[in-house]
Structure formats: structure tokens, C-alpha cells
Design a protein around this motif. Structure first.
Motif, mmCIF file in Angstrom:
data_model
loop_
_atom_site.group_PDB
_atom_site.id
_atom_site.type_symbol
_atom_site.label_atom_id
_atom_site.label_comp_id
_atom_site.label_asym_id
_atom_site.label_seq_id
_atom_site.Cartn_x
_atom_site.Cartn_y
_atom_site.Cartn_z
ATOM 1 N N SER A 35 0.830 -1.209 0.000
ATOM 2 C CA SER A 35 0.000 0.000 0.000
ATOM 3 C C SER A 35 0.864 1.259 0.000
ATOM 4 O O SER A 35 0.503 2.277 -0.607
ATOM 5 N N ALA A 36 2.047 1.199 0.668
ATOM 6 C CA ALA A 36 2.940 2.353 0.659
ATOM 7 C C ALA A 36 3.502 2.591 -0.737
ATOM 8 O O ALA A 36 3.634 3.745 -1.176
ATOM 9 N N VAL A 37 3.847 1.508 -1.453
ATOM 10 C CA VAL A 37 4.322 1.653 -2.826
ATOM 11 C C VAL A 37 3.224 2.246 -3.698
ATOM 12 O O VAL A 37 3.455 3.166 -4.484
ATOM 13 N N SER A 38 2.004 1.730 -3.542
ATOM 14 C CA SER A 38 0.878 2.250 -4.317
ATOM 15 C C SER A 38 0.647 3.734 -4.023
ATOM 16 O O SER A 38 0.378 4.531 -4.929
ATOM 17 N N HIS A 39 0.791 4.117 -2.762
ATOM 18 C CA HIS A 39 0.605 5.514 -2.381
ATOM 19 C C HIS A 39 1.652 6.412 -3.047
ATOM 20 O O HIS A 39 1.317 7.496 -3.555
ATOM 21 N N GLN A 40 2.914 5.969 -3.064
ATOM 22 C CA GLN A 40 3.964 6.766 -3.690
ATOM 23 C C GLN A 40 3.737 6.897 -5.199
ATOM 24 O O GLN A 40 3.988 7.950 -5.788
ATOM 25 N N VAL A 41 3.249 5.828 -5.828
ATOM 26 C CA VAL A 41 2.964 5.896 -7.261
ATOM 27 C C VAL A 41 1.835 6.895 -7.535
ATOM 28 O O VAL A 41 1.887 7.672 -8.491
ATOM 29 N N ARG A 42 0.830 6.893 -6.660
ATOM 30 C CA ARG A 42 -0.272 7.851 -6.838
ATOM 31 C C ARG A 42 0.222 9.289 -6.681
ATOM 32 O O ARG A 42 -0.234 10.191 -7.395
ATOM 33 N N ILE A 43 1.162 9.509 -5.746
ATOM 34 C CA ILE A 43 1.741 10.852 -5.586
ATOM 35 C C ILE A 43 2.422 11.288 -6.881
ATOM 36 O O ILE A 43 2.259 12.426 -7.347
ATOM 37 N N LEU A 44 3.181 10.360 -7.494
ATOM 38 C CA LEU A 44 3.878 10.685 -8.737
ATOM 39 C C LEU A 44 2.887 10.927 -9.872
ATOM 40 O O LEU A 44 3.065 11.868 -10.669
#
Length: 304
Positions: A35-44
Motif C-alpha cells: 500500500s505504501a508503494v501504491s501511495h507513492q505511485v499515486r503521488i507521482l
């Protein structure tokens, strides 16, 4: 021109997910949660105003824009990793080398230790490991090792100092060149006495003792043995087809692995603890000594 800050955490998460084609695998590599990886991708994605991944079933694939971005930044991450490792290697070399003196029997040094040494030195350039091949079988780790400046010592045989720990077992058995085995048509131990038999002086098992274990009585057809020392000379003689050698798999592992020697009678070897590792009392607290000792134990546990 002022450079705008780069979203490095988001870019790292995107690069790992794109390279591994999985948020879960990227999370494992980066020590994050999926979920943290997914969150960072959404930020990008929010910063770029583009969708970088498409959902396909339970996984993800790069969108056309995501593929373009990955193609542009993937090499940059590789270059960063290489740059960091290059500087780290310089830092390790800049540190003062720690000398670690290891004493070992000559045959073990040549056949088992030296082939493994280059990988260790590449990983630990800060350790100056010095190998002293010594025929003496020490009986104590204390004053003798310390007087010689030895930090670690490997013993061979039945007896080792009380503080030493088992390092390697060996299986002693007949070994010969494949051509000799085929030519002699070896089918049982009873076929061996008619062949040239090679033995080394320090071997713990004699041919007579091995035949006795197989229930073979040596009669007038037994021509005796050829003694060749040390072990690596006897092994090389067997490789060249001079005769059958009674030797340890530890010392002949390269020749066995590449097929220059074969075991004509599998399962008829004698196995026992053969090599022991000890640390000199005055060296026990040193970091380099601990690293070398751990490497020796791990190498032995990984397959002898």
C-alpha cells in the motif's frame, strides 16, 4: 536556473514496481508495504497528471506514459547504484587493512580454500588475509598459534584443541580416472588389488584398512601401493591415469566435479570429521578474525 525538487521516494517506488512488474515485489525490495508503494505511485501520478499503471486482473502493467517514463529513468537508477557502490569500495579500501593470518594444511589450502578466496577478497577488501600452509598438526590453539602470529588455524585429523570446532567432514574412498575405470571394468572392490594403488602418507585410512572394511582379503595378487605426497600430487597422478587413489572428496572436489575423477564404488567410502577450526585466544575479539571465521564456517556448511 533553479531545479525543482524531485519526488525521489515516489520515483524509487515507481522504478522498482515498473522493473519488477509488481507492487508487492517492489515493496519487498524497498522494505515497504504494497500500500505504501501504491501511495507513492499515486503521488507521482498526481504530480505528472498522468496514469502510469493500468490494472490487469490482480496485477498491474505500465501504461504507455509509464513505459516512456521508465525507459527514461531506469538507466539513471542503475547509474546511481553503480556510483554509490564505486564510492563505497573506495571507502572500504581507504580504511586501514586488518591482517588476518590463517594456518591450514597445504592440501586443503590448494584444493578447498584458494578457489573460494577471490570471492571473499572481493567482498572484504578491508581484510588482508594471509594463508600459511603448514604441515604441522598443532595440538593447542594457545601459545603456539599466538607465538607464530596466527589468528585462525585449521587442523586435520582425529585430535584438535579443546576450543576448536568441527569445520569439514571428509569421505575417503577409491577414486580414479574415468578411462581407467572403464578399461579395468571395475565391478567390485575385489577387482582393485590387480591395479596400481596410490596412497598418501598422512591419509588416515590405508588401503589395507579399506579392503578389510569391504571384507576383501589381500592375497598374492596384491602388488602393494605407490606412495605419493602430498595429497594433491597423488590426486593429480590419479587424474592422469597412473592408478587408483584412496583419497578424500574434500581434496578432490574439483576433479570430481568436472569429471576428471570418478568414484568406482559409491557408498563404500568412510566418512568422519576431518578438519577443525580454532581461534587464537588473543585474536578472538577482532572484527576481521570474526568475519574470516564466519566465512569459513559458511563455506563449509554450503557444501564442503
Amino acid at each position: 536556473m533553479k531545479r525543482s525538487p524531485l519526488p525521489l521516494r515516489a520515483l524509487a517506488a515507481f522504478e522498482a514496481a515498473a522493473r519488477l512488474e509488481s507492487f508487492r515485489a517492489a515493496a519487498a525490495e524497498l522494505a515497504l508495504t504494497p500500500s505504501a508503494v501504491s501511495h507513492q505511485v499515486r503521488i507521482l501520478e498526481a504530480r505528472l497528471g498522468l496514469r502510469l499503471f493500468d490494472r490487469v486482473g490482480r496485477g498491474v502493467v505500465l501504461s504507455p506514459e509509464g513505459s516512456e517514463l521508465f525507459g527514461r529513468i531506469g538507466g539513471s537508477f542503475d547509474a546511481l547504484a553503480e556510483a554509490v557502490e564505486t564510492v563505497a569500495r573506495r571507502g572500504r579500501r581507504a580504511r586501514r587493512s586488518e591482517v588476518v593470518l590463517l594456518r591450514t594444511p597445504p592440501s586443503l589450502a590448494g584444493s578447498w580454500l584458494l578457489p573460494r578466496l577471490p570471492a571473499f577478497l572481493a567482498e572484504h577488501p578491508e581484510i588482508d588475509i594471509r594463508v600459511h600452509a603448514d604441515l604441522r598438526l598443532a595440538t593447542e590453539t594457545g601459545t603456539r598459534s599466538e607465538a607464530d602470529g596466527v589468528d585462525l588455524a585449521i587442523w586435520y585429523g582425529d585430535h584438535a584443541p579443546a576450543a576448536a570446532v568441527p569445520l569439514l567432514t571428509e569421505t575417503v574412498q577409491p577414486l580414479c580416472a574415468p578411462a581407467l575405470a572403464a578399461r579395468a571394468d571395475l565391478r567390485s572392490p575385489r577387482d582393485l588389488p590387480a591395479l596400481p594403488l596410490i596412497v598418501t602418507r598422512d591419509n588416515r585410512l590405508s588401503w589395507e584398512g579399506w579392503f578389510r572394511r569391504q571384507g576383501v582379503a589381500l592375497d598374492d595378487g596384491f602388488t602393494g601401493t605407490i606412495q605419493l605426497d602430498p595429497s594433491h600430487v597423488a590426486i593429480e597422478a590419479a587424474v592422469k591415469g597412473l592408478g587408483v587413489v584412496l583419497e578424500a572428496d574434500v581434496l578432490a572436489e574439483d576433479a570430481l566435479r568436472d569429471g576428471r575423477l570418478v568414484v568406482p564404488f559409491p557408498g563404500l567410502g568412510v566418512t568422519w570429521p576431518a578438519y577443525w577450526l580454532g581461534v587464537a585466544r588473543g585474536s578472538a575479539g577482532r572484527e576481521g578474525v570474526a568475519i574470516v571465521r564466519a566465512w569459513l564456517m559458511e563455506s563449509a556448511a554450503a557444501g564442503g
